[in-house]
Design an enzyme around this catalytic site. Sequence first.
Site, PDB file in Angstrom:
ATOM      1  N   HIS A 188       0.861  -1.186   0.000  1.00  0.00           N
ATOM      2  CA  HIS A 188       0.000   0.000   0.000  1.00  0.00           C
ATOM      3  C   HIS A 188       0.893   1.230   0.000  1.00  0.00           C
ATOM      4  O   HIS A 188       1.207   1.784   1.052  1.00  0.00           O
ATOM      5  CB  HIS A 188      -0.918  -0.008   1.232  1.00  0.00           C
ATOM      6  CG  HIS A 188      -1.950   1.065   1.234  1.00  0.00           C
ATOM      7  ND1 HIS A 188      -3.181   0.910   1.832  1.00  0.00           N
ATOM      8  CD2 HIS A 188      -1.964   2.303   0.703  1.00  0.00           C
ATOM      9  CE1 HIS A 188      -3.891   2.010   1.679  1.00  0.00           C
ATOM     10  NE2 HIS A 188      -3.159   2.878   1.008  1.00  0.00           N
ATOM     11  N   GLU A 248      -2.628  -1.764  -3.278  1.00  0.00           N
ATOM     12  CA  GLU A 248      -3.828  -1.088  -2.793  1.00  0.00           C
ATOM     13  C   GLU A 248      -3.525   0.370  -2.510  1.00  0.00           C
ATOM     14  O   GLU A 248      -2.392   0.745  -2.210  1.00  0.00           O
ATOM     15  CB  GLU A 248      -4.380  -1.775  -1.538  1.00  0.00           C
ATOM     16  CG  GLU A 248      -3.436  -1.806  -0.358  1.00  0.00           C
ATOM     17  CD  GLU A 248      -4.033  -2.526   0.844  1.00  0.00           C
ATOM     18  OE1 GLU A 248      -4.838  -3.450   0.641  1.00  0.00           O
ATOM     19  OE2 GLU A 248      -3.685  -2.151   1.974  1.00  0.00           O
ATOM     20  N   HIS A 302      -8.139  -6.543   7.180  1.00  0.00           N
ATOM     21  CA  HIS A 302      -7.959  -5.559   8.251  1.00  0.00           C
ATOM     22  C   HIS A 302      -8.230  -6.199   9.601  1.00  0.00           C
ATOM     23  O   HIS A 302      -9.352  -6.550   9.935  1.00  0.00           O
ATOM     24  CB  HIS A 302      -8.838  -4.311   8.093  1.00  0.00           C
ATOM     25  CG  HIS A 302      -8.166  -3.081   8.643  1.00  0.00           C
ATOM     26  ND1 HIS A 302      -7.977  -2.871   9.996  1.00  0.00           N
ATOM     27  CD2 HIS A 302      -7.608  -2.009   8.033  1.00  0.00           C
ATOM     28  CE1 HIS A 302      -7.350  -1.719  10.179  1.00  0.00           C
ATOM     29  NE2 HIS A 302      -7.103  -1.180   9.004  1.00  0.00           N
TER      30      HIS A 302
END
Length: 239
Positions: A43, A70, A190
């Site tokens: 990310h 991401e 997550h």
Amino acid sequence: MTNLSVNINKIATLRNARGENKPDVEQMALDIESFGADGITVHPRPDERHIKRSDVYRLRPALRCEFNIEGYPSGDFIDLVLKTRPTQVTLVPDAPDALTSSAGWNTVANAEFLSAVVERFKEAGVRTSIFVDPDIEAIKGAAATGADRVELYTKPYADLYPTDPEKAIAPFEAAATAAKKLGLGVNAGHDLSLENLAFFSSRIPFLSEVSIGHALICDALYLGIEETVKRYKAALCKQ
């Protein structure tokens, strides 16, 4: 079989703390791949506080497993994805200064924007996933953009799981079932961990992928990265 994609941002955070190449992010990614991970997730954020754009360019040709990038689809992010063409791009609605992802997209309010971004990535042959809360309308909106998958934001599940696993999983079962009916693949991520992963995956047997970083790297401090990857893979096999 659900794929395990390991988010290596925290490895890059440790490296950046000293301004040297220790640990070597690329070598760690290759080692994690060799230990059985099905994918690597990064990310990259605008301030490059962990994964750097240069890391992305090095990782793409080095990895044999799936590569997932991401992030928020800013102009710079879109350019990076189109140049590197990962296996998958996951669109998240984070502000540039966000500490970590904390909510999914309002796919209805952002329908035009997301549809345009999804179209660009799909034209480039990149599988596209949209980060959403376990909300049926958000999932319907994601399907309307033409995305291939959704990634369910699982922090609410992780927070409630220790006290009420059934209540924790219920909205995710409903959301995943709705996504499947709409022709979307289902990812999740997550705060998934060794404590809650097996239960989650057992209740969503058609789960395509989980992306796990923080908890996995924390476990690796005690268990070692090879053993940790094996334990997370084993948790996904407990159907």
